[in-house]
Scaffold this active site. Structure first.
Site, PDB file in Angstrom:
ATOM      1  N   SER A   1     -18.336  22.226 -26.023  1.00 61.40           N
ATOM      2  CA  SER A   1     -17.747  21.745 -24.769  1.00 61.40           C
ATOM      3  C   SER A   1     -16.527  22.578 -24.400  1.00 61.40           C
ATOM      4  O   SER A   1     -15.508  22.566 -25.086  1.00 61.40           O
ATOM      5  CB  SER A   1     -17.357  20.275 -24.877  1.00 61.40           C
ATOM      6  OG  SER A   1     -16.608  19.943 -23.733  1.00 61.40           O
TER       7      SER A   1
ATOM      8  N   HIS B   1     -21.464  23.831 -22.864  1.00 58.44           N
ATOM      9  CA  HIS B   1     -21.397  22.556 -22.147  1.00 58.44           C
ATOM     10  C   HIS B   1     -20.190  22.542 -21.214  1.00 58.44           C
ATOM     11  O   HIS B   1     -19.057  22.738 -21.652  1.00 58.44           O
ATOM     12  CB  HIS B   1     -21.294  21.426 -23.184  1.00 58.44           C
ATOM     13  CG  HIS B   1     -21.346  20.044 -22.623  1.00 58.44           C
ATOM     14  ND1 HIS B   1     -22.529  19.403 -22.323  1.00 58.44           N
ATOM     15  CD2 HIS B   1     -20.359  19.166 -22.318  1.00 58.44           C
ATOM     16  CE1 HIS B   1     -22.268  18.190 -21.876  1.00 58.44           C
ATOM     17  NE2 HIS B   1     -20.953  18.013 -21.849  1.00 58.44           N
TER      18      HIS B   1
ATOM     19  N   ASP C   1     -18.014  20.348 -18.523  1.00 55.33           N
ATOM     20  CA  ASP C   1     -17.734  18.983 -18.073  1.00 55.33           C
ATOM     21  C   ASP C   1     -17.040  19.000 -16.726  1.00 55.33           C
ATOM     22  O   ASP C   1     -15.907  19.472 -16.611  1.00 55.33           O
ATOM     23  CB  ASP C   1     -16.815  18.292 -19.090  1.00 55.33           C
ATOM     24  CG  ASP C   1     -17.555  17.960 -20.364  1.00 55.33           C
ATOM     25  OD1 ASP C   1     -18.564  17.239 -20.279  1.00 55.33           O
ATOM     26  OD2 ASP C   1     -17.124  18.416 -21.441  1.00 55.33           O
TER      27      ASP C   1
ATOM     28  N   MET D   1     -15.412  16.811 -13.753  1.00 57.30           N
ATOM     29  CA  MET D   1     -14.855  15.467 -13.509  1.00 57.30           C
ATOM     30  C   MET D   1     -14.146  15.437 -12.162  1.00 57.30           C
ATOM     31  O   MET D   1     -13.428  16.374 -11.816  1.00 57.30           O
ATOM     32  CB  MET D   1     -13.843  15.133 -14.605  1.00 57.30           C
ATOM     33  CG  MET D   1     -14.406  15.258 -16.003  1.00 57.30           C
ATOM     34  SD  MET D   1     -13.131  14.909 -17.218  1.00 57.30           S
ATOM     35  CE  MET D   1     -14.071  15.181 -18.724  1.00 57.30           C
TER      36      MET D   1
ATOM     37  N   HIS E   1     -22.495  19.048 -17.123  1.00 58.09           N
ATOM     38  CA  HIS E   1     -22.448  17.587 -17.192  1.00 58.09           C
ATOM     39  C   HIS E   1     -21.560  17.081 -16.067  1.00 58.09           C
ATOM     40  O   HIS E   1     -20.345  17.232 -16.111  1.00 58.09           O
ATOM     41  CB  HIS E   1     -21.890  17.206 -18.585  1.00 58.09           C
ATOM     42  CG  HIS E   1     -21.687  15.742 -18.789  1.00 58.09           C
ATOM     43  ND1 HIS E   1     -20.923  15.245 -19.829  1.00 58.09           N
ATOM     44  CD2 HIS E   1     -22.139  14.662 -18.110  1.00 58.09           C
ATOM     45  CE1 HIS E   1     -20.913  13.924 -19.772  1.00 58.09           C
ATOM     46  NE2 HIS E   1     -21.636  13.547 -18.743  1.00 58.09           N
TER      47      HIS E   1
ATOM     48  N   MET F   1     -19.634  14.415 -14.173  1.00 51.65           N
ATOM     49  CA  MET F   1     -19.040  13.077 -14.189  1.00 51.65           C
ATOM     50  C   MET F   1     -18.400  12.873 -12.826  1.00 51.65           C
ATOM     51  O   MET F   1     -17.184  12.790 -12.687  1.00 51.65           O
ATOM     52  CB  MET F   1     -18.017  12.985 -15.328  1.00 51.65           C
ATOM     53  CG  MET F   1     -18.709  12.858 -16.683  1.00 51.65           C
ATOM     54  SD  MET F   1     -17.644  13.349 -18.032  1.00 51.65           S
ATOM     55  CE  MET F   1     -17.967  15.105 -18.031  1.00 51.65           C
TER      56      MET F   1
ATOM     57  N   MET G   1     -23.917   9.258 -23.969  1.00 52.42           N
ATOM     58  CA  MET G   1     -22.476   9.390 -24.197  1.00 52.42           C
ATOM     59  C   MET G   1     -22.091   8.561 -25.428  1.00 52.42           C
ATOM     60  O   MET G   1     -22.373   7.375 -25.497  1.00 52.42           O
ATOM     61  CB  MET G   1     -21.688   8.883 -22.979  1.00 52.42           C
ATOM     62  CG  MET G   1     -21.715   9.784 -21.764  1.00 52.42           C
ATOM     63  SD  MET G   1     -21.255  11.500 -22.065  1.00 52.42           S
ATOM     64  CE  MET G   1     -19.581  11.333 -22.684  1.00 52.42           C
TER      65      MET G   1
ATOM     66  N   ASP H   1     -23.043  13.342 -26.810  1.00 54.45           N
ATOM     67  CA  ASP H   1     -21.790  13.945 -26.342  1.00 54.45           C
ATOM     68  C   ASP H   1     -20.608  13.010 -26.585  1.00 54.45           C
ATOM     69  O   ASP H   1     -20.556  11.921 -26.025  1.00 54.45           O
ATOM     70  CB  ASP H   1     -21.938  14.235 -24.834  1.00 54.45           C
ATOM     71  CG  ASP H   1     -20.738  14.936 -24.230  1.00 54.45           C
ATOM     72  OD1 ASP H   1     -19.842  15.369 -24.977  1.00 54.45           O
ATOM     73  OD2 ASP H   1     -20.707  15.043 -22.984  1.00 54.45           O
TER      74      ASP H   1
HETATM   75  C1  DX5 Z   1     -16.172  13.704 -22.375  1.00 53.03           C
HETATM   76  C2  DX5 Z   1     -16.981  14.952 -22.229  1.00 53.03           C
HETATM   77  C3  DX5 Z   1     -17.288  15.618 -23.504  1.00 53.03           C
HETATM   78  C4  DX5 Z   1     -16.085  16.075 -24.290  1.00 53.03           C
HETATM   79  C5  DX5 Z   1     -16.451  16.099 -25.744  1.00 53.03           C
HETATM   80  O1  DX5 Z   1     -16.055  13.079 -21.152  1.00 53.03           O
HETATM   81  O2  DX5 Z   1     -18.210  14.664 -21.606  1.00 53.03           O
HETATM   82  O3  DX5 Z   1     -18.196  16.697 -23.337  1.00 53.03           O
HETATM   83  O4  DX5 Z   1     -15.601  17.318 -23.886  1.00 53.03           O
HETATM   84  O5  DX5 Z   1     -15.320  16.375 -26.470  1.00 53.03           O
HETATM   85  P1  DX5 Z   1     -15.170  15.964 -28.015  1.00 53.03           P
HETATM   86  O6  DX5 Z   1     -16.237  16.672 -28.771  1.00 53.03           O
HETATM   87  O7  DX5 Z   1     -13.793  16.426 -28.337  1.00 53.03           O
HETATM   88  O8  DX5 Z   1     -15.332  14.467 -28.079  1.00 53.03           O
HETATM   89 ZN    ZN Z   2     -19.785  16.240 -21.558  1.00 53.59          ZN
END
Ligand code: DX5
Ligand code: ZN
Length: 219
Positions: free
Chosen positions: A9, A34, A36, A38, A67, A69, A138, A176
């Site tokens: 990530s 990956h 993320d 947001m 991903h 969000m 998740m 994840d």
């Molecule tokens: C959380 C993200 C994850 C996050 C995982 O909202 O979707 O991908 O970056 O990070 P770790 O492995 O540190 O939990």
């Molecule tokens: Zn993620």
């Protein structure tokens, strides 16, 4: 048994040294990256957007596992394609017309993923399972890296596996949040095909070694 896919990530990377971190990952055995995204609305945090994804795309040939969000992700499907996404995952909780959104992602030329928050029952995926390329479970509440793993995830993976078999779905199961060398083996045994890890990989002294540790967890 197929080798587990590791998707580091990038949320835990050093954003002032992104090219350096991507080069390290390019030289590693991680198969995907990956990303993320947001929006400060679906989750209480804001990460990065299109210019950053395009910039990463220029420096890697690895699969970009994006991903989302964000609320109403259907508004931005072609923008993510243009930025270089290979897999686009939307949240069940953010899509009113999920079936249409999944088809739009595929028509845009990407693999389509669906993600479930920790409280969302897995039974809800039954009618859409056959259309998915990826099902992301998740194992923390989305929004931040570095949170602790929710133990009920093992049970959810097993239930998802049953539904995928029943519906003849080819979807990969991705987990994840809070993934480390301590839970990787149990996750793979439960049926996980893809492990996302942020803080475990980037906080370790040797990134390539940490990725190998997760990959070798099933042996
Ligand atoms: C959380 C993200 C994850 C996050 C995982 O909202 O979707 O991908 O970056 O990070 P770790 O492995 O540190 O939990
Ligand atoms: Zn993620």
């Amino acid at each position: 048994m197929k080798p587990v896919i590791i998707s580091p990530s990038m949320l835990s990377a050093d954003f002032a040294n992104l090219q350096r971190d991507i080069t390290t990952l390019n030289n590693s055995t991680a198969q995907w990256l990956h990303l993320d995204i947001m929006d400060g609305n679906f989750v209480p945090n804001i990460s990065f957007g299109f210019p950053v994804i395009s910039a990463m795309r220029k420096h890697t040939k690895k699969t970009l596992d994006v991903h989302l969000m964000i609320e109403q992700p259907e508004r931005y499907i072609s923008d993510f394609k243009q930025s270089g996404a290979d897999i686009l995952t939307v949240h069940y909780e953010a899509c009113t017309h999920l079936h249409r959104t999944i088809q739009q992602i595929k028509s845009a030329g990407m693999k389509a993923g669906l993600s479930l928050n920790p409280h969302t029952p897995v039974q809800l995926i039954e009618a859409i399972a056959a259309d998915l390329d990826l099902l992301l479970i998740m194992s923390v509440n989305p929004g931040f890296g570095g949170q602790s793993f929710i133990e009920n995830t093992y049970h959810k993976i097993k239930k998802v596996k049953e539904i995928l078999l029943k519906t003849n779905s080819q979807a990969l199961i991705e987990v994840d949040g809070g993934v480390t060398d301590k839970n990787a083996r149990q996750l793979i045994d439960a049926g996980a095909d893809v492990l996302v890890a942020g803080s475990f990989i980037f906080r370790s002294e040797n990134i390539e070694q940490a990725i190998l540790q997760l990959q070798n967890a099933s042996h």
